[in-house]
Design an enzyme around this catalytic site. Structure first.
Site, PDB file in Angstrom:
ATOM      1  N   LYS A 177      13.331 -48.364 -50.026  1.00 12.80           N
ATOM      2  CA  LYS A 177      13.812 -47.253 -49.351  1.00 12.80           C
ATOM      3  C   LYS A 177      15.110 -47.990 -49.892  1.00 12.80           C
ATOM      4  O   LYS A 177      15.981 -48.615 -48.950  1.00 12.80           O
ATOM      5  CB  LYS A 177      13.604 -47.073 -48.238  1.00 12.80           C
ATOM      6  CG  LYS A 177      14.015 -45.529 -47.742  1.00 12.80           C
ATOM      7  CD  LYS A 177      15.569 -45.276 -47.778  1.00 12.80           C
ATOM      8  CE  LYS A 177      16.334 -45.585 -46.689  1.00 12.80           C
ATOM      9  NZ  LYS A 177      17.811 -45.540 -46.897  1.00 12.80           N
ATOM     10  N   CYS A 286      27.569 -60.124 -46.574  1.00  6.93           N
ATOM     11  CA  CYS A 286      26.962 -60.758 -45.486  1.00  6.93           C
ATOM     12  C   CYS A 286      27.715 -62.117 -45.473  1.00  6.93           C
ATOM     13  O   CYS A 286      27.714 -62.665 -44.415  1.00  6.93           O
ATOM     14  CB  CYS A 286      25.381 -60.947 -45.450  1.00  6.93           C
ATOM     15  SG  CYS A 286      24.429 -59.561 -46.208  1.00  6.93           S
TER      16      CYS A 286
HETATM   17  C1  UN1 Z   1      25.371 -60.787 -49.429  1.00  6.43           C
HETATM   18  O1  UN1 Z   1      26.374 -61.252 -49.035  1.00  6.43           O
HETATM   19  O2  UN1 Z   1      24.989 -59.950 -48.835  1.00  6.43           O
HETATM   20  O3  UN1 Z   1      26.071 -65.793 -52.162  1.00  6.43           O
HETATM   21  C2  UN1 Z   1      24.417 -61.376 -50.620  1.00  6.43           C
HETATM   22  C3  UN1 Z   1      26.504 -64.469 -52.428  1.00  6.43           C
HETATM   23  C4  UN1 Z   1      25.792 -63.407 -53.455  1.00  6.43           C
HETATM   24  C5  UN1 Z   1      24.895 -62.846 -52.697  1.00  6.43           C
HETATM   25  C6  UN1 Z   1      25.368 -62.201 -51.247  1.00  6.43           C
HETATM   26  N1  UN1 Z   1      25.015 -64.327 -54.342  1.00  6.43           N
HETATM   27  O4  UN1 Z   1      27.689 -64.085 -52.282  1.00  6.43           O
END
Ligand code: UN1
Length: 496
Positions: A177, A286
């Site tokens: 989803k 994130c």
């Molecule tokens: C995320 O931060 O949601 O390490 C994923 C990173 C990417 C993945 C991030 N390769 O910044």
């Protein structure tokens, strides 16, 4: 302009309309006049059909030799590679991040797919001596069955691939989803899997609203694992819903990632790192840098340089190769960032740059905001504590290295952290003492590679890791096998 294209759900190897008869529009956040596509607003019935299809397909997919499953994955990876440019362009149109970054997102899916294709010829278990004579001990990985993936909008193809590829190589089947804001990238990804020979029912997609579909997805007893990436708040709801049936649950949630700058750091490099970490993907990772803490002796010099650079960032439509930061993904993200800017100001932090929605010309068409930096941030402020997920960076200062570690750990989250220093002793101490799942020395808080475990401690996760070999532990269960060829009853712990 021609009518926008209508995209369907993919269930049991067929592209189908939702039984609800409803659809929704997906608009370009850099130009809200553009409808990227019309997508199905699925209902409970669609979800049930997708889970039923995945359950049925599991019966045969689990028996396909893993190297054969890997061959399909190799073909998928090659197709992703050959279509990288158009996939990236679709992704920028639906998500907003700049084209260089959407190319990177597709590349992450390519890397993960090649990597897991190779796992088809490994998926190692172990053999170990038995404590009894004439007896053989080994472990094998077994797939779980039907996996449900609830995927986010910030990495529209990379994150679905992180989840799908280890699950598929291990013999599981899937219902995805995708985030409401970024269904096209998942539809593109699944279409490629279909065209490269993934059998019907192995990978299914239902689009629509998370609040409507979560319960039917999570609570169906045929579902053996739910893998979710999103906020800690929703992750808690997912986790509680999974608990009733003991459904496995893999959560990747919030972050409040910190970059520490010591007084001996290469300041130019630290500025580059903070700029990329805080404003890459418009701060919507994130792993984004949302706090920078600087040694007091270099704080002014560092901050001035950072602010100067942030002011010059070109914000606009990410399809324009000269643009350095795209829009927020949606009106609600824009509202969030603007409200946090107010919270920062009212809380007593100093607005060093940015702080406004961008308007005028093409900026009026989308959800653009200035890269924003607050200085003088203290540990009691909300902008220090709460995940913002937008291009708002809080800068604070410290006196001693010990204080820097304490401040870095002063958060309920534990995803990523970084330290800029030339001192190897400090680097190793911080590596040991900072409570995150990912730690960088002399590099920003973003930039994880697919063959390294990805995930966080504290309220960022529930102990699992994505990507790397660790992902196989999420999507398999160990079976311990004992083969006794002695011809006699041998009782461990009793007869020896
Ligand atoms: C995320 O931060 O949601 O390490 C994923 C990173 C990417 C993945 C991030 N390769 O910044």
């Amino acid at each position: 302009m021609s009518d926008p294209k209508v995209y369907q759900n993919y269930i049991n190897g067929k592209w189908v309309d939702s039984l609800s008869g409803r659809t929704y529009e997906n608009r370009n956040p850099a130009d809200t006049n553009e409808v990227v596509g019309i997508f199905q607003k699925s209902n409970e019935e669609d979800v049930k059909k997708a889970i039923d299809a995945a359950s049925e397909a599991f019966k045969s997919w689990r028996l396909v030799p893993a190297p054969k499953r890997g061959e399909i994955l190799y073909r998928v990876a090659s197709r992703l590679l050959s279509m990288k440019e158009e996939l990236a362009s679709d992704m920028t149109r639906e998500m907003g991040k700049i084209i260089d970054e959407t190319r990177g997102d597709v590349q992450e899916a390519i890397d993960m797919t090649f990597y897991m294709a190779g796992e088809g010829r490994r998926l190692y278990g172990m053999t170990t001596p038995s404590e009894m004579p004439n007896k053989f001990n080994m472990t094998i990985r077994q797939p779980l069955g039907v996996c449900v993936f609830i995927t986010p909008w910030n990495f529209p193809m990379a994150i679905p691939s992180w989840k799908s590829m280890p699950a598929l190589i291990a013999g599981n089947t899937i219902v995805i989803k995708p985030a409401t804001d970024t269904p096209l990238s998942v539809v593109n990804f699944v279409r490629i899997c279909e065209e490269e020979g993934l059998p019907p029912g192995v990978l299914n997609v239902v689009t629509g609203s998370g609040s409507e579909l979560s319960d039917p997805l999570i609570k169906n007893p045929a579902v053996k694992i739910v893998s979710f990436t999103g906020s800690t708040e929703i992750g808690r709801v997912v986790s509680e819903a999974c608990a009733t049936n003991f459904t496995h649950c893999c959560l990747e949630m919030g972050g409040k990632n910190v970059q520490i700058v010591m007084d001996d750091a290469n300041l130019e490099l630290a500025v580059d790192g903070a700029l990329w970490g805080a404003f890459g993907t418009t701060g919507q990772r994130c792993t984004a840098t949302s706090r920078v803490i600087c040694h007091k002796d270099i704080a002014e010099k560092f901050t001035n340089a950072l602010v100067e650079r942030a002011k010059k960032l070109k914000v606009g439509n990410g399809l324009d190769q000269s643009v350095q930061m795209g829009p927020c993904v949606s009106q609600s993200q824009l509202d969030t960032v603007l409200s946090y800017i107010e919270i920062g100001k009212k809380g007593g932090a100093k607005l060093a740059c940015g702080g406004e929605r961008l308007t005028g010309g093409d900026h009026d068409k989308g959800y653009f905001v200035q890269p924003t930096i607050f200085t003088g941030v203290t540990q009691d402020m909300r902008i220090w504590k709460e995940e913002i997920f937008c291009p708002v960076l809080s800068v604070a200062t410290f006196d001693t290295f010990e204080q820097a570690i304490e401040m870095a750990n002063d958060t309920p989250y534990g995803l990523s952290a970084s330290l800029f220093t030339q001192d190897v002793n400090k680097a190793y101490t911080a590596m040991r003492d900072i409570q995150t799942g990912i730690f960088y020395v002399n590099a920003p808080t973003i930039g994880a590679e697919t063959h390294m475990p990805f995930g966080g401690t504290k309220e960022t996760g529930n102990g699992h890791r994505e990507a790397s070999e660790a992902a196989l532990d999420v999507f398999t269960e160990w079976k311990s096998v004992y083969v006794d060829f002695s011809g006699a009853l041998q009782r461990p712990q009793i007869d020896n």
